[in-house]
Design a protein around this motif. Structure first.
Motif, mmCIF file in Angstrom:
data_model
loop_
_atom_site.group_PDB
_atom_site.id
_atom_site.type_symbol
_atom_site.label_atom_id
_atom_site.label_comp_id
_atom_site.label_asym_id
_atom_site.label_seq_id
_atom_site.Cartn_x
_atom_site.Cartn_y
_atom_site.Cartn_z
ATOM 1 N N VAL A 231 0.800 -1.161 -0.102
ATOM 2 C CA VAL A 231 -0.202 0.068 -0.244
ATOM 3 C C VAL A 231 0.893 1.283 -0.030
ATOM 4 C CG1 VAL A 231 -1.654 1.390 1.543
ATOM 5 C CG2 VAL A 231 -1.923 -0.931 0.900
ATOM 6 N N LEU A 248 -5.954 5.958 -1.568
ATOM 7 C CA LEU A 248 -5.979 4.833 -0.586
ATOM 8 C C LEU A 248 -5.832 5.076 0.900
ATOM 9 C CD1 LEU A 248 -3.190 2.650 -2.680
ATOM 10 C CD2 LEU A 248 -5.724 2.474 -2.663
ATOM 11 N N TYR A 256 -7.861 -0.994 4.789
ATOM 12 C CA TYR A 256 -7.744 0.049 3.896
ATOM 13 C C TYR A 256 -8.927 0.629 2.807
ATOM 14 C CZ TYR A 256 -2.695 -0.056 5.019
ATOM 15 O OH TYR A 256 -1.698 -0.016 5.616
#
Length: 266
Positions: A231, A248, A256
């Protein structure tokens, strides 16, 4: 049909490979022999497949860049070209099924082709019926778990090839990510898989275990923090400020979320 033409496209009616009645499978045949190209285009077209046939690696990539391809049939012995290197470049570019055409004496090339990521091979001379059976078998395997993550949840139903979110465009076939300003952004395999997973469930909170399963990170990296690392890498590529993300988003204690709607382009 003109068998000597460098490119032949035959859009059929009906379903491809018995998967869906609305999206026929698109097969790209790459072979230097115009007679064989014409034969395969005609035969496969008669069996509810859309077929494009070209004579070189250059033409192959030109077609691949502008159209969604479901499977590539690649002759390893193209004049002046290294078929194995073409197969390798194709595999690096996209997770598309590859079936090789080889000669009977090319055992080493067949083995190397499979090691480079090809899914099957057919030895020349062969019958079109045999090739069709091989193509169907390979496509069934991809249906069962080898397709891109965003298409895996509903095999044969979710046939999305390209998506847009917040001005970004993600091509699920070519694995290309294009920025709102037109720049191409390179993604690693894990980054692509994770982004495709987010796009398959936009504006929903996804826990780490869900993301691990959906993105199919390699077993050596199956642990919670692997998701955090990927991420962060994605944020560095798509966020204006990766430390204050707007796309994100972290949901503390939950996971997330891709905080943007996702539009299907085609």
């Amino acid at each position: 049909m003109n068998a000597s033409a460098p490119s032949t496209t035959l859009p059929p009616e009906g379903a491809g490979l018995g998967v869906t009645a609305t999206v026929p499978r698109h097969i790209l045949v790459v072979d230097h022999d115009p007679a064989l190209r014409g034969l395969l285009a005609e035969y496969l077209g008669e069996h509810d497949l859309r077929v494009t046939a070209v004579a070189s690696g250059r033409e192959m990539f030109e077609v691949f860049d502008r159209e969604a391809i479901d499977l590539v049939v690649l002759d390893l012995r193209l004049p002046g070209e290294d078929g194995l290197m073409l197969a390798r470049a194709l595999r690096e570019r996209a997770d598309v099924p590859i079936v090789l055409l080889t000669g009977r004496s090319e055992e080493a090339d067949r083995v190397m082709g499979l090691e480079l990521g090809a899914d099957d091979y057919v030895t020349k001379p062969f019958s079109p019926r045999e090739l069709l059976a091989r193509l169907r078998a390979v496509m069934r395997r991809y249906q069962g778990g080898g397709a891109a993550p965003a298409e895996a949840a509903l095999p044969g139903e979710d046939r999305r090839r390209a998506l847009r979110f917040a001005g970004w465009e993600l091509n699920l076939r070519t694995r290309r990510l294009t920025a709102p300003d037109g720049r191409r952004v390179e993604l690693g395999n894990h980054e692509f898989s994770l982004l495709a997973a987010f796009c398959s469930a936009p504006q929903r909170v996804l826990g780490r275990e869900q993301l691990l399963a959906m993105s199919r990170l390699h077993s050596a990296e199956v642990y919670d923090r692997a998701v955090d690392v990927q991420v962060l890498r994605l944020r560095r590529k798509i966020e204006d400020d990766p430390f204050h993300p707007k796309l994100l988003v972290t949901e503390r204690g939950a996971g997330y979320r891709l905080d943007a709607p996702v539009e299907t382009l085609y």
